[in-house]
Design an enzyme around this catalytic site. Structure first.
Site, PDB file in Angstrom:
ATOM      1  N   LYS A 171     -15.430  22.766  40.640  1.00 12.77           N
ATOM      2  CA  LYS A 171     -15.863  23.732  39.892  1.00 12.77           C
ATOM      3  C   LYS A 171     -16.946  24.274  40.696  1.00 12.77           C
ATOM      4  CE  LYS A 171     -16.633  20.743  36.787  1.00 12.77           C
ATOM      5  NZ  LYS A 171     -15.704  19.748  37.059  1.00 12.77           N
ATOM      6  N   GLN A 208     -17.791  18.633  33.556  1.00  7.41           N
ATOM      7  CA  GLN A 208     -16.582  17.761  33.325  1.00  7.41           C
ATOM      8  C   GLN A 208     -15.399  18.227  33.209  1.00  7.41           C
ATOM      9  OE1 GLN A 208     -19.804  17.173  30.880  1.00  7.41           O
ATOM     10  NE2 GLN A 208     -20.298  16.155  32.693  1.00  7.41           N
ATOM     11  N   ASP A 245     -14.571  17.218  38.408  1.00 12.58           N
ATOM     12  CA  ASP A 245     -14.407  17.119  39.918  1.00 12.58           C
ATOM     13  C   ASP A 245     -13.351  17.820  40.719  1.00 12.58           C
ATOM     14  OD1 ASP A 245     -16.688  15.181  39.667  1.00 12.58           O
ATOM     15  OD2 ASP A 245     -15.133  13.682  39.641  1.00 12.58           O
ATOM     16  N   GLY A 292     -21.495  16.310  38.722  1.00 13.59           N
ATOM     17  CA  GLY A 292     -22.035  16.291  40.085  1.00 13.59           C
ATOM     18  C   GLY A 292     -21.201  17.327  40.739  1.00 13.59           C
TER      19      GLY A 292
HETATM   20  P1  GDP Z   1     -17.249  19.648  40.544  1.00 15.95           P
HETATM   21  O1  GDP Z   1     -17.631  18.602  39.945  1.00 15.95           O
HETATM   22  O2  GDP Z   1     -15.780  19.967  39.717  1.00 15.95           O
HETATM   23  O3  GDP Z   1     -17.918  20.741  40.902  1.00 15.95           O
HETATM   24  O4  GDP Z   1     -16.330  18.911  41.914  1.00 15.95           O
HETATM   25  P2  GDP Z   1     -17.118  17.819  42.941  1.00 15.95           P
HETATM   26  O5  GDP Z   1     -18.225  18.576  43.666  1.00 15.95           O
HETATM   27  O6  GDP Z   1     -17.632  16.583  42.267  1.00 15.95           O
HETATM   28  O7  GDP Z   1     -15.924  17.345  43.695  1.00 15.95           O
HETATM   29  C1  GDP Z   1     -15.167  18.153  44.452  1.00 15.95           C
HETATM   30  C2  GDP Z   1     -15.446  17.617  46.087  1.00 15.95           C
HETATM   31  O8  GDP Z   1     -14.199  18.409  46.605  1.00 15.95           O
HETATM   32  C3  GDP Z   1     -16.485  17.959  46.818  1.00 15.95           C
HETATM   33  O9  GDP Z   1     -16.853  17.052  47.648  1.00 15.95           O
HETATM   34  C4  GDP Z   1     -16.067  19.361  47.277  1.00 15.95           C
HETATM   35  O10 GDP Z   1     -17.242  19.718  48.527  1.00 15.95           O
HETATM   36  C5  GDP Z   1     -14.580  18.978  47.828  1.00 15.95           C
HETATM   37  N1  GDP Z   1     -14.038  20.290  47.792  1.00 15.95           N
HETATM   38  C6  GDP Z   1     -14.007  21.431  47.046  1.00 15.95           C
HETATM   39  N2  GDP Z   1     -12.873  22.215  47.207  1.00 15.95           N
HETATM   40  C7  GDP Z   1     -12.343  21.648  48.195  1.00 15.95           C
HETATM   41  C8  GDP Z   1     -10.943  21.914  49.194  1.00 15.95           C
HETATM   42  O11 GDP Z   1     -10.365  22.951  48.784  1.00 15.95           O
HETATM   43  N3  GDP Z   1     -10.573  21.122  49.960  1.00 15.95           N
HETATM   44  C9  GDP Z   1     -11.349  20.018  50.474  1.00 15.95           C
HETATM   45  N4  GDP Z   1     -10.837  19.353  51.412  1.00 15.95           N
HETATM   46  N5  GDP Z   1     -12.371  19.471  49.663  1.00 15.95           N
HETATM   47  C10 GDP Z   1     -12.985  20.508  48.517  1.00 15.95           C
HETATM   48  P1  IMO Z   2     -18.153  16.894  36.844  1.00 18.12           P
HETATM   49  O1  IMO Z   2     -18.990  18.198  36.077  1.00 18.12           O
HETATM   50  C1  IMO Z   2     -15.844  13.379  36.557  1.00 18.12           C
HETATM   51  C2  IMO Z   2     -16.528  10.596  32.951  1.00 18.12           C
HETATM   52  C3  IMO Z   2     -17.265   9.278  33.460  1.00 18.12           C
HETATM   53  C4  IMO Z   2     -16.557   8.443  32.267  1.00 18.12           C
HETATM   54  C5  IMO Z   2     -16.542   9.537  31.285  1.00 18.12           C
HETATM   55  C6  IMO Z   2     -17.816   9.415  30.210  1.00 18.12           C
HETATM   56  O2  IMO Z   2     -18.728  16.543  38.046  1.00 18.12           O
HETATM   57  O3  IMO Z   2     -16.692  17.322  36.929  1.00 18.12           O
HETATM   58  P2  IMO Z   2     -20.374   9.921  30.373  1.00 18.12           P
HETATM   59  O4  IMO Z   2     -21.498   9.516  31.333  1.00 18.12           O
HETATM   60  O5  IMO Z   2     -20.338  11.660  30.408  1.00 18.12           O
HETATM   61  O6  IMO Z   2     -20.582   9.382  29.145  1.00 18.12           O
HETATM   62  O7  IMO Z   2     -18.995   9.416  30.992  1.00 18.12           O
HETATM   63  O8  IMO Z   2     -16.683  10.899  31.564  1.00 18.12           O
HETATM   64  N1  IMO Z   2     -17.530  11.833  33.682  1.00 18.12           N
HETATM   65  C7  IMO Z   2     -17.003  12.628  34.574  1.00 18.12           C
HETATM   66  N2  IMO Z   2     -15.996  12.606  35.408  1.00 18.12           N
HETATM   67  N3  IMO Z   2     -16.769  14.555  36.660  1.00 18.12           N
HETATM   68  C8  IMO Z   2     -17.662  14.609  35.776  1.00 18.12           C
HETATM   69  O9  IMO Z   2     -18.823  15.605  35.849  1.00 18.12           O
HETATM   70  C9  IMO Z   2     -17.933  13.671  34.726  1.00 18.12           C
HETATM   71  N4  IMO Z   2     -18.875  13.434  33.808  1.00 18.12           N
HETATM   72  C10 IMO Z   2     -18.459  12.630  33.230  1.00 18.12           C
HETATM   73  O10 IMO Z   2     -16.968   8.992  34.649  1.00 18.12           O
HETATM   74  O11 IMO Z   2     -15.541   8.214  32.665  1.00 18.12           O
HETATM   75 MG    MG Z   3     -18.310  16.278  39.992  1.00 19.50          MG
END
Ligand code: GDP
Ligand code: IMO
Ligand code: MG
Length: 417
Positions: free
Chosen positions: A17, A225, A14, A41
């Site tokens: 990416k 991840q 998260d 996600g």
């Molecule tokens: P990913 O899994 O690495 O693609 O990240 P996620 O989408 O799960 O989580 C990142 C969250 O931070 C999302 O809600 C993005 O919309 C938000 N986000 C990404 N870059 C920024 C930023 O520079 N500032 C803020 N405020 N939100 C951001």
């Molecule tokens: P993105 O790509 C954050 C975490 C789960 C748990 C552990 C194992 O959005 O960064 P799993 O279901 O993979 O066996 O769970 O890994 N986890 C993540 N945490 N972002 C993710 O993906 C994750 N995918 C798995 O919360 O701790």
């Molecule tokens: Mg994510």
């Protein structure tokens, strides 16, 4: 000559990416996923409109970009179609530019049951998985009994193999976990329901990536991840079941390590983790809740609250090493706006023991808003000093800074393509 550029999460996922992959696809011809599954996600925001992707590569919102899913990805066919149909309903054309490897292991309903039951039995030792069946699907792959995408197209053999595998897993579900068996017929029907529709999208991803490279295309490799969730290098056993680090590209989509031109580590300006496991810089005070609420730190896949803490430069140094990171992108800098003081973890005391405690360096915060700022000069002096300190502590250059969720809210310091 095109470039092969890798996007990797540096901590526990998260990091942002999806946003950065989407941004970089302006100059890319293809985006490929090489590990993980729909436990990911990835959030994209374009002109204020939000899209969350789980399996589909983050190049999908750019019309001419090819999207590929390599053999290292575990695929739930119904979830793949659900996601695709959602995007199609929003007017995104997908099928002509999507390629799925025939080698992707299938996630089947019994994997989900096993995932949930295992977590249940672990009680307060639970990993906090996403409950998507990811771990059990990878187990079946490594045990050499898993079913793969290619198997969907030989119905007769698929049925025979599925029956065998389900006999085994249902025995465990019934006799070890004392729960209900999963229905063979329902699994069979659900698995084959999309086979005809999937078939035209199945192709040799390894070959396609080689052909694109030979034609001078720019390719993005989208990690899921984060590095500390890596099955080998991460905080085992509180990890996911795939290799999330850059080395996984070779096995996960058939592109050798010498063909990678640049590896970008995506790092939040602070740290988050969702699920259980060690998190040395976690904050349990009002600053932690401030980061969670301002950063809207709620999981994009499961909706769970994310744990928040200070930036961990000590962990990042190791992550730079294990991935051969070329540069960093610092995201969510804007979330730190308004804090009086900001801490960076630059080492651990008792780093070998269970009770490793972070050693912090404190820096002054800034009062101004950095939200949406797109130039380095536009940042407050203390924000620039914070970025400089991260660079010095980690000995790697910061090539991008993100100041908001929108594609355009980014300071680009290096041209990658
Ligand atoms: P990913 O899994 O690495 O693609 O990240 P996620 O989408 O799960 O989580 C990142 C969250 O931070 C999302 O809600 C993005 O919309 C938000 N986000 C990404 N870059 C920024 C930023 O520079 N500032 C803020 N405020 N939100 C951001
Ligand atoms: P993105 O790509 C954050 C975490 C789960 C748990 C552990 C194992 O959005 O960064 P799993 O279901 O993979 O066996 O769970 O890994 N986890 C993540 N945490 N972002 C993710 O993906 C994750 N995918 C798995 O919360 O701790
Ligand atoms: Mg994510």
């Amino acid at each position: 000559m095109g470039k092969n550029i890798v996007i990797i999460g540096t901590h526990w996922g998260d990091e942002g990416k999806g946003k950065i992959v989407d941004l970089l696809t302006e100059h890319a011809n293809a985006v490929v996923r090489f590990q993980g599954g729909h436990n990911a996600g990835h959030t994209l925001v374009v002109n204020g409109e939000k899209t969350i992707l789980h399996l589909i590569p983050s190049g999908i919102l750019r019309k001419n970009v090819e999207c590929l899913i390599g053999n290292g990805v575990v695929l739930s066919v119904p979830d793949f179609f659900k996601e695709m149909q959602g995007l199609e309903a929003a007017g995104v054309e997908i099928r002509g530019r999507m390629m799925v490897s025939p080698g992707c292991p299938l996630i089947l309903p019994h994997h989900i049951s096993l995932d949930l039951m295992r977590e249940n039995v672990r009680g307060n030792q639970k990993i906090g998985t996403t409950g998507r069946g990811i771990g059990p699907a990878y187990e079946d792959k490594v045990a050499r009994r898993g079913l793969r995408v290619a198997d969907l197209f030989n119905e007769k053999q698929f049925k025979i193999s599925l029956e065998e595998i389900m006999d085994y897993h249902n025995f465990v579900l019934e006799n070890y976990f004392h729960t209900n068996k999963v229905s063979l017929q329902e699994t069979l029907d659900a698995s084959l329901a999309f086979a005809d529709e999937l078939k035209p999208m199945v192709g040799d991803v390894v070959d396609r990536l080689a052909a694109l490279r030979a034609a001078g295309a720019n390719i993005l490799f989208e990690g899921a991840q984060g590095s500390m969730l890596d099955i080998d290098q991460g905080t085992y056993p509180y990890v996911t079941s795939s290799n999330t680090t850059a080395g996984a590209i070779s096995s996960g989509c058939g592109v050798g390590p010498m063909a990678l031109d640049y590896i970008l580590g995506i790092t939040k300006a602070y740290t988050t983790r969702v699920g259980s496991g060690p998190f040395p810089t976690e904050l349990f005070d009002s600053v932690g809740s401030h980061l969670a609420s301002v950063g809207k730190e709620v999981g994009a896949t499961t909706g769970r609250p994310r744990r928040c803490g200070w930036f961990d430069a000590h962990a990042l140094k190791r992550v730079i090493q294990i991935n051969s990171l070329s540069g960093l992108c610092i995201t969510k800098l804007d979330v730190l706006d308004g804090l009086d003081k900001i801490s960076i973890c630059i080492g651990y005391e008792n780093s070998e023991s269970e009770s490793a405690t972070p050693i912090y360096e404190e820096m002054p915060g800034w009062k101004e808003s950095t939200a949406g700022i797109r130039t380095l000069d536009g940042l407050p002096a203390n924000a620039r000093a914070y970025l400089d300190r991260i660079e010095a502590a980690c000995d790697v250059s910061i090539d991008f800074v993100s100041t908001g969720p929108d594609r355009e809210d980014t300071i680009v310091l290096k041209t990658l393509f």
